[in-house]
Scaffold this motif. Structure first.
Motif, short mmCIF file in Angstrom:
data_model
loop_
_atom_site.label_atom_id
_atom_site.label_comp_id
_atom_site.label_asym_id
_atom_site.label_seq_id
_atom_site.Cartn_x
_atom_site.Cartn_y
_atom_site.Cartn_z
N UNK A 149 0.79 -1.22 0.00
CA UNK A 149 0.00 0.00 0.00
C UNK A 149 0.83 1.27 0.00
N UNK A 150 2.10 1.19 0.43
CA UNK A 150 2.96 2.38 0.47
C UNK A 150 3.45 2.79 -0.92
N UNK A 151 3.24 1.93 -1.92
CA UNK A 151 3.91 2.12 -3.20
C UNK A 151 3.12 2.94 -4.22
N UNK A 152 1.84 3.15 -3.99
CA UNK A 152 1.03 3.90 -4.95
C UNK A 152 0.12 4.89 -4.22
N UNK A 153 -0.42 5.82 -4.99
CA UNK A 153 -1.34 6.81 -4.43
C UNK A 153 -2.59 6.15 -3.88
N UNK A 154 -3.06 5.07 -4.55
CA UNK A 154 -4.32 4.42 -4.14
C UNK A 154 -4.10 3.21 -3.26
N UNK A 155 -2.85 2.96 -2.85
CA UNK A 155 -2.56 1.76 -2.07
C UNK A 155 -3.19 1.75 -0.69
N UNK A 163 -2.83 13.40 0.16
CA UNK A 163 -2.85 14.05 -1.15
C UNK A 163 -3.95 15.11 -1.20
N UNK A 164 -5.12 14.79 -0.65
CA UNK A 164 -6.21 15.77 -0.61
C UNK A 164 -5.85 16.99 0.21
N UNK A 165 -5.16 16.78 1.34
CA UNK A 165 -4.73 17.90 2.18
C UNK A 165 -3.68 18.76 1.46
N UNK A 166 -2.81 18.10 0.70
CA UNK A 166 -1.78 18.82 -0.06
C UNK A 166 -2.45 19.74 -1.09
N UNK A 167 -3.44 19.20 -1.81
CA UNK A 167 -4.16 20.00 -2.81
C UNK A 167 -4.89 21.16 -2.15
N UNK A 168 -5.52 20.90 -0.99
CA UNK A 168 -6.23 21.96 -0.27
C UNK A 168 -5.29 23.07 0.18
N UNK A 169 -4.05 22.69 0.47
CA UNK A 169 -3.06 23.68 0.93
C UNK A 169 -2.44 24.45 -0.23
N UNK A 170 -2.82 24.09 -1.47
CA UNK A 170 -2.33 24.83 -2.63
C UNK A 170 -1.07 24.28 -3.26
N UNK A 171 -0.67 23.07 -2.89
CA UNK A 171 0.52 22.44 -3.47
C UNK A 171 0.11 21.39 -4.50
N UNK A 172 1.08 20.98 -5.31
CA UNK A 172 0.83 19.95 -6.31
C UNK A 172 0.76 18.59 -5.61
N UNK A 173 -0.26 17.79 -5.96
CA UNK A 173 -0.44 16.49 -5.33
C UNK A 173 0.52 15.44 -5.86
N UNK A 174 0.41 14.24 -5.31
CA UNK A 174 1.26 13.13 -5.74
C UNK A 174 0.75 12.51 -7.04
#
Length: 518
Positions: A149-155, A163-174
């Motif tokens: 599960x550590x190896x992919x975004x959907x793992x 990733x959702x928090x990163x996007x909310x903070x204005x950064x580029x997601x994984x």
């Protein structure tokens, strides 16, 4: 600065962690209660409190539950594990070498729980047939799904939450495989560790104390069934004697297995807990009636009970899964934006399309689709976004980050990265992975801001540390599942899992800054 708002947030977080540790109620309701508490003091607005419920990452997690169910009901997973198991006499290491890499690969793209729910009973039956203790395989299976599960975004849902928090903070997601740049190294090292050391660290088979006590006294149409209690079991926290199990389910509770202890005496006084494995005496109709229910996470009776889809159905489900993964990966490339202007071809898009196709082609029963979604996990995720926002709004995250920096003799971001890993990992072992991510994410933002460095290494370390739940059975649902059917003790997880936690920590703090520079 220790303001009134910071004190309120600290009180809310302390209450949340305490309630989670004491298992007072489901994590989703605990986190929701905390968000309401913050709402009452004006730390969160109603809009901020509810934003998590419409977050793309949270909705993607819900869709992936349905996609995993479609693959499960196609019968593809059951057929896969049967082909991997050696039919001739073998050793623990050889059998693990065939299973663990494939299990990790599968769990990189599917929800871990259905993978373990299907694989564990099949492996247990196989182990008994070749006279090898099943205890040598069940914990490694759970750990292999976590490593994958550590190896992919959907793992794992945690990756999507961060990733959702990163996007909310204005950064580029994984990207789909971006976390794999470190996750693959951790997974390879973890699997090698399990291959060479787990057999010696894991216990031999433990006898089920109730097996021989009642077999002769019961009608021949009845047989032994193991059932792991799920979140929707109505008897949770009720005494066995106060809950009429026979009337509800037509079966009799003979034994409860909890933390490697088999409880058979004074059963009527024992309370049911989520994750308990019940040893039941039931007829053939029990599994067919309750096997498709969320009341029990896993049911096993020593026979084949997993879905048996036809060959075309299996291949169709796997084809849809591959197309979803390829589509989400290719959709991130720049030329796709030019080909499809105005359409965001991300993981959410392809997961939504795949879910609809699976529903209309009846890979899972569309009329029962709500049963296959773990609503408590979704509520936990949605509230995690709000709690993270409250920590930022109040200044609590900045206050904690400043304190961490002051306590460190070395202000090096490498040292603080290691500190953030340890904090996140301890929280994920004691409470839940998504709650741990909620607490750690605003700290990552504040630490990177106060140090003046890129926040990306801190984001990645949260994903890895929140998933690396190895040394306790309570941090991850798959650990709870195998604990019951393998009759493991708490100390079994500590003995095998703690070195794996340390290994993950060392690889993470070395590689992450090299791959994502500060």
């Amino acid at each position: 600065m220790l303001t009134f708002e910071v004190i309120i947030v600290f009180l809310g977080l302390i209450g949340m962690v305490t309630a989670l540790l004491l298992d007072k109620m489901r994590p989703g309701m605990i986190l929701f209660s905390v968000t309401v508490f913050f709402l009452c003091f004006g730390i969160l607005t109603p809009k901020e409190m509810l934003e998590g419920f419409s977050n793309k990452g949270m909705i993607t997690v819900a869709l992936l539950f349905l996609i995993s169910e479609g693959v499960r009901q196609s019968g593809a997973l059951g057929q896969l594990i049967k082909k991997l198991l050696p039919q001739e006499k073998t050793t623990v290491m050889k059998a693990q070498a065939r299973m663990l890499p494939v299990i990790s690969f599968v769990s990189a793209f599917l929800n871990n729980t259905p993978v373990v729910v299907i694989f564990a009973p099949i492996v247990k039956r196989w182990a008994e047939s070749v006279c090898i203790p099943a205890t040598k395989f069940l914990i490694p299976i759970s750990y292999a799904t976590i490593l994958g599960g550590m190896c992919t975004l959907i793992g794992t849902s945690t990756n999507l939450v961060v990733d959702g928090m990163i996007l909310d903070a204005g950064y580029k997601g994984f990207g789909m495989f971006e976390l794999g740049r470190v996750g693959v190294f951790i997974a390879l090292a973890g699997i090698l560790y399990l291959l060479f050391f787990s057999s010696g660290l894991l216990p031999e088979a433990r006898k089920n104390t109730a097996d021989d006590e009642y077999v002769e006294a019961e009608p021949s149409s009845y047989h032994r069934v193991e059932a792991v209690i799920g979140v929707r079991f109505p008897g949770i926290n009720k005494r066995v004697g106060d809950f009429n199990f026979a009337r509800h389910y037509g079966a009799e509770v003979k034994e409860i297995k909890r933390s490697g202890v088999s409880i058979t005496n004074n059963l009527s006084r024992v309370k049911f807990h989520e994750g308990d494995t019940l040893v039941l005496w039931a007829d053939d109709s029990f599994i067919s009636t309750w096997g498709d229910s969320s009341v029990f996470v896993l049911l096993a009776n020593g026979k084949d009970t997993e879905p048996k889809g036809d060959r075309k159905k299996r291949w169709f489900a796997l084809t849809l899964l591959v197309l979803m993964i390829v589509g989400a990966t290719v959709g991130e490339l720049p030329f796709m934006e030019e080909l499809f202007p105005g359409v965001e071809l991300d993981m959410f898009f392809f997961a939504a399309v795949t879910t609809v196709i699976m529903a209309w082609t009846k890979l899972f029963p569309a009329r029962k689709y709500t049963k296959y979604i773990s609503w408590d996990i979704l509520i936990t995720i949605a509230c995690a976004f709000a709690i993270s926002r409250a920590m930022v709004n109040s200044g609590a995250s900045g206050f904690i980050a400043h304190g961490i920096i002051d306590m460190s003799d070395d202000y090096s971001p490498h040292v603080l990265l290691a500190v953030l890993f340890i904090i996140t990992n301890l929280f994920t072992e004691l409470i839940t992975n998504n709650a741990a991510a909620a607490l750690a994410f605003p700290l990552a933002l504040s630490l990177s801001d106060q140090l003046g460095v890129s926040p990306t290494p801190f984001f990645v370390v949260i994903c890895i540390a929140a998933s690396a739940s190895f040394f306790t059975p309570i941090g991850y649902q798959t650990n709870l599942i195998v604990q019951g059917i393998g009759n493991y003790k708490f100390t079994d997880f500590v003995r095998v899992g703690l070195p794996l936690n340390i290994l993950t920590f060392i690889i993470s703090v070395i590689l992450i800054p090299m791959i994502w520079p500060f």
